[in-house]
Design an enzyme around this catalytic site. Structure first.
Site: not given
Ligand code: G3P
Length: 218
Positions: A86-88
């Protein structure tokens, strides 16, 4: 050093995978839009298609900017496939979400890193990867590679397990320089990886070997 391709183009991902040196894929909303992938269902299907091609990590970026939104979006993305990271974004709500994800065994990539302090915070929160954007730093007449060196030093000082994923790569020399510094990963357009293959002396040498073989085997 791991090689990721920075694209949402399935053909490019397939070509990189067929080279046998691909360790993963990163995407972002701009790269998805470039491929014309819009709407939640299509975006989720596209991530699944990417995961079916590659054997390594696939970064899928959230759109939400509040803690609750990032967490629910990230949990949904993580369900697509075990390869999903998950790219945050590097914002305070993002740091809170990275901490939550790290406590819930969801891999994260903290994106839009432009300073060593930002990378340090993401590592403390338990990010799997940090993505410093070296090309965009160079674009404003600053030194992207210097930032990679600073982050390397800091992470080594404290044995942080967070991997440095050098992003916004502008060409093959960025890849070489990142490898010299000790970046854990580079994510790059395929054309920069393919540029590493080329050397005129290789072409000249191969031509001579083949010509000499053909002379002796007429
Ligand atoms: O995916 C993040 C990063 O690699 C973007 O690169 O070329 O848009 O600066 P660029």
């Amino acid at each position: 050093m791991k090689f990721f391709v920075d694209t949402a183009n399935l053909k490019e991902i397939e070509e990189a995978h067929s080279l046998g040196i691909l360790d993963g894929v990163t995407t972002n909303p701009s790269l998805m839009a470039k491929e014309g992938i819009t709407g939640k269902a299509n975006i989720i299907k596209h991530y699944k298609d990417i995961c079916d091609i590659v054997s390594g990590d696939v970064s899928a970026e959230v759109i939400s900017t509040d803690f609750g939104g990032i967490v629910s979006e990230g949990e949904e993305l993580a369900k697509i496939d075990d390869k999903i990271v998950v790219k945050v974004p590097m914002i305070s709500e993002g740091i809170k979400a990275i901490k939550y994800f790290s406590q819930n065994s969801i891999k994260t990539n903290c994106t839009l890193i432009f300073s060593a302090g930002q990378a340090l915070l993401a590592a403390k929160a338990g990010a799997t990867y940090v993505s410093p954007f070296i090309g965009r730093i160079d674009d404003i007449s600053s030194n992207g590679l210097q930032l990679i060196s600073e982050i390397r030093l800091i992470f080594d000082n404290y044995n942080y397990k967070t991997e440095i994923l050098s992003a916004s790569i502008r060409g093959p020399m960025h890849i070489i320089d990142c490898a010299k510094i000790g970046s854990d990963v580079v994510t790059t357009p395929l054309k920069s990886i393919k540029s590493l293959l080329n050397h005129p002396l290789t072409d000249i040498g191969l031509k001579k070997f083949l010509d000499d073989y053909n002379k002796g085997n007429k």
